[in-house]
Design a protein around this motif. Structure first.
Motif, mmCIF file in Angstrom:
data_model
loop_
_atom_site.group_PDB
_atom_site.id
_atom_site.type_symbol
_atom_site.label_atom_id
_atom_site.label_comp_id
_atom_site.label_asym_id
_atom_site.label_seq_id
_atom_site.Cartn_x
_atom_site.Cartn_y
_atom_site.Cartn_z
ATOM 1 N N ARG A 7 13.537 23.164 62.998
ATOM 2 C CA ARG A 7 13.771 24.256 62.119
ATOM 3 C C ARG A 7 14.901 24.239 60.749
ATOM 4 N N HIS A 8 15.542 22.894 61.148
ATOM 5 C CA HIS A 8 16.783 22.897 60.586
ATOM 6 C C HIS A 8 16.824 22.781 58.978
ATOM 7 N N ALA A 9 15.714 22.333 58.450
ATOM 8 C CA ALA A 9 15.891 22.125 57.029
ATOM 9 C C ALA A 9 15.532 23.612 56.403
ATOM 10 N N ARG A 10 15.345 24.577 57.069
ATOM 11 C CA ARG A 10 14.941 25.680 56.268
ATOM 12 C C ARG A 10 16.065 26.559 56.193
ATOM 13 N N TYR A 11 17.077 26.997 57.184
ATOM 14 C CA TYR A 11 18.054 27.998 56.855
ATOM 15 C C TYR A 11 19.322 27.340 56.685
ATOM 16 N N ASP A 12 19.763 26.290 57.342
ATOM 17 C CA ASP A 12 21.139 25.948 57.305
ATOM 18 C C ASP A 12 21.665 25.198 55.842
ATOM 19 N N HIS A 13 20.698 24.872 54.824
ATOM 20 C CA HIS A 13 21.038 24.519 53.865
ATOM 21 C C HIS A 13 20.620 25.638 52.620
ATOM 22 N N LYS A 14 20.759 26.992 52.779
ATOM 23 C CA LYS A 14 20.460 27.823 51.890
ATOM 24 C C LYS A 14 21.753 27.725 50.969
ATOM 25 N N THR A 15 21.719 27.873 49.762
ATOM 26 C CA THR A 15 22.721 28.129 48.954
ATOM 27 C C THR A 15 23.063 29.413 48.488
ATOM 28 N N ILE A 16 21.878 30.298 48.403
ATOM 29 C CA ILE A 16 21.999 31.786 48.226
ATOM 30 C C ILE A 16 21.592 32.647 49.323
ATOM 31 N N GLY B 215 8.831 26.993 50.159
ATOM 32 C CA GLY B 215 7.975 26.123 51.234
ATOM 33 C C GLY B 215 7.272 26.742 52.264
ATOM 34 N N CYS B 216 6.665 26.072 52.899
ATOM 35 C CA CYS B 216 6.011 26.662 54.093
ATOM 36 C C CYS B 216 6.881 27.305 55.128
ATOM 37 N N ASP B 217 6.599 28.478 55.542
ATOM 38 C CA ASP B 217 7.458 29.198 56.654
ATOM 39 C C ASP B 217 7.890 28.374 57.948
ATOM 40 N N VAL B 218 6.937 27.889 58.633
ATOM 41 C CA VAL B 218 7.087 27.467 59.948
ATOM 42 C C VAL B 218 5.954 26.157 59.953
ATOM 43 N N ALA C 163 3.067 19.178 51.133
ATOM 44 C CA ALA C 163 3.622 17.977 50.715
ATOM 45 C C ALA C 163 5.184 17.975 50.586
ATOM 46 N N MET C 164 5.645 19.169 49.938
ATOM 47 C CA MET C 164 7.019 19.384 49.573
ATOM 48 C C MET C 164 7.932 19.830 50.834
ATOM 49 N N THR C 165 7.170 20.526 51.717
ATOM 50 C CA THR C 165 7.725 20.939 52.821
ATOM 51 C C THR C 165 7.994 19.855 53.528
ATOM 52 N N LEU C 166 7.022 18.853 53.994
ATOM 53 C CA LEU C 166 7.196 17.730 54.763
ATOM 54 C C LEU C 166 8.198 16.699 54.384
ATOM 55 N N SER C 167 8.363 16.613 52.965
ATOM 56 C CA SER C 167 9.108 15.621 52.305
ATOM 57 C C SER C 167 10.494 16.238 52.790
ATOM 58 N N ALA C 168 10.736 17.461 52.362
ATOM 59 C CA ALA C 168 12.167 17.888 52.606
ATOM 60 C C ALA C 168 12.469 17.767 54.145
ATOM 61 N N LEU C 169 11.863 18.047 54.844
ATOM 62 C CA LEU C 169 12.142 18.181 56.554
ATOM 63 C C LEU C 169 12.264 16.505 56.872
ATOM 64 N N LYS C 170 11.644 15.796 56.325
ATOM 65 C CA LYS C 170 11.828 14.239 56.499
ATOM 66 C C LYS C 170 13.058 13.753 55.994
ATOM 67 N N PRO D 262 12.438 11.137 64.401
ATOM 68 C CA PRO D 262 11.691 12.460 64.219
ATOM 69 C C PRO D 262 11.520 12.503 62.718
ATOM 70 N N ALA D 263 12.088 11.702 61.679
ATOM 71 C CA ALA D 263 11.650 11.413 60.474
ATOM 72 C C ALA D 263 10.241 10.692 60.402
ATOM 73 N N LEU D 264 10.167 9.801 61.095
ATOM 74 C CA LEU D 264 8.777 9.019 61.383
ATOM 75 C C LEU D 264 7.509 9.803 61.895
ATOM 76 N N LYS D 265 8.015 10.870 62.698
ATOM 77 C CA LYS D 265 7.103 11.693 63.492
ATOM 78 C C LYS D 265 6.530 12.763 62.368
ATOM 79 N N VAL D 266 7.285 13.316 61.279
ATOM 80 C CA VAL D 266 6.970 13.990 60.111
ATOM 81 C C VAL D 266 6.034 12.998 59.231
ATOM 82 N N GLN D 267 6.472 11.747 59.027
ATOM 83 C CA GLN D 267 5.754 10.896 58.173
ATOM 84 C C GLN D 267 4.439 10.637 58.442
ATOM 85 N N ARG D 268 4.011 10.784 59.812
ATOM 86 C CA ARG D 268 2.672 10.422 60.082
ATOM 87 C C ARG D 268 1.855 11.649 59.593
#
Length: 272
Positions: free
Chosen positions: A111-120, A127-130, A180-187, A198-204
């Motif tokens: 989950r960490h890529a979705r909420y902790d980097h909010k600037t506003i 991106g995709c919700d979940v 594709a953009m959501t997976l790239s951001a998470l990776k 975990p980055a490689l798990k997303v890459q799969r």
């Protein structure tokens, strides 16, 4: 994988209905209670999505704020100024759905890529919700590996029932473009944190033509019971969705959910 205690309050009612196109809709209920220990643990779990305790300790110095003030003023959506309340309910719904697919269905759901980097703080993250991942064999490739992409919508305030499940289905239909953009951001976030595995798990899951997997789509509505209307749910149209053969529909209802949402944010701040 031990589920947080608040997941005991998320109960499958056993009730099922169908969309206008015959896809089953599961009805779940959030039967939350007044257990202070469970609510405190839930509030911390909730707070950690935006800012875990270690990061909070680093961000707080220099602000002149207490931990609670920092969270309420900078990290959390506003409690009263629009669109803050709707962002609160939307974030709550996404986190609850993420808990559902991780702890009820058994997917890995970072989950960490979705909420902790909010600037506003009063905006939803794009991106995709979940996103959830499931592997037949850890560390290998199997065409039966699963990517589960869920869209959630909330309806927790107002006087008139609304079919938020239809809105979730409509947005889920856009996920093929956003995936594709959501997976790239998470990776990227995993690599920024120095977490290669975990980055490689997303890459799969970034190249389906060469490394096939099963893509499952999901649409969820999280609604206060006063806004729940089964007759509206049965009108939900799914025929235009790109992934109707692998589309899961779920509704989570609960009493006075907006009160719960505000109480959780306040507890998360006050107990930081």
């Amino acid at each position: 994988m031990t589920a947080p205690a608040h997941l005991d309050w998320l109960v499958d009612t056993g009730q099922r209905t169908k969309s206008a196109d015959g896809i089953e809709i599961e009805i779940w209920e959030l039967q939350y209670g007044d257990d202070a220990a469970v609510l405190s643990a839930w509030a911390k779990h909730f707070r950690d999505h935006y800012c875990d305790d270690d990061m909070l300790a680093k961000l707080l110095p220099g602000t002149g704020k207490t931990a609670g003030e920092f969270l309420l003023d900078i990290k959390f959506p506003d409690a009263s100024i629009a669109p803050g309340p709707s962002i609160r309910s939307g974030d709550f719904a996404e986190i609850l759905v993420a808990d559902y697919i991780e702890y009820k269905l058994g997917y890995w759901c970072p989950r960490h890529a979705r909420y902790d980097h909010k600037t506003i703080r009063n905006e939803s993250t794009k991106g995709c919700d979940v996103v959830g991942f499931q592997f037949v064999n850890q560390g290998g490739f199997n065409p039966k590996d699963e990517l589960f992409v869920f869209e959630s919508k909330a309806a927790m305030a107002g006087n008139k029932p609304i079919n938020r499940l239809q809105d979730a289905v409509n947005d889920s239909g856009k996920d093929k473009l956003r995936e594709a953009m959501t997976l790239s951001a998470l990776k990227q976030r995993f690599y920024e944190r120095g977490e290669t595995e975990p980055a490689l798990k997303v890459q799969r899951f970034q190249n389906m033509p060469d490394l096939p997997f099963r893509r499952i789509s999901g649409a969820a509505a999280v609604v206060s019971t006063s806004l729940y209307d089964e007759s509206l749910l049965t009108q939900t149209a799914t025929a235009g969705h790109y992934n109707t053969s692998d589309l899961k529909l779920i509704v989570i209802r609960g009493e006075t959910l907006m009160e719960l949402v505000h109480a959780l944010y306040e507890r998360a701040a006050n107990e930081a």
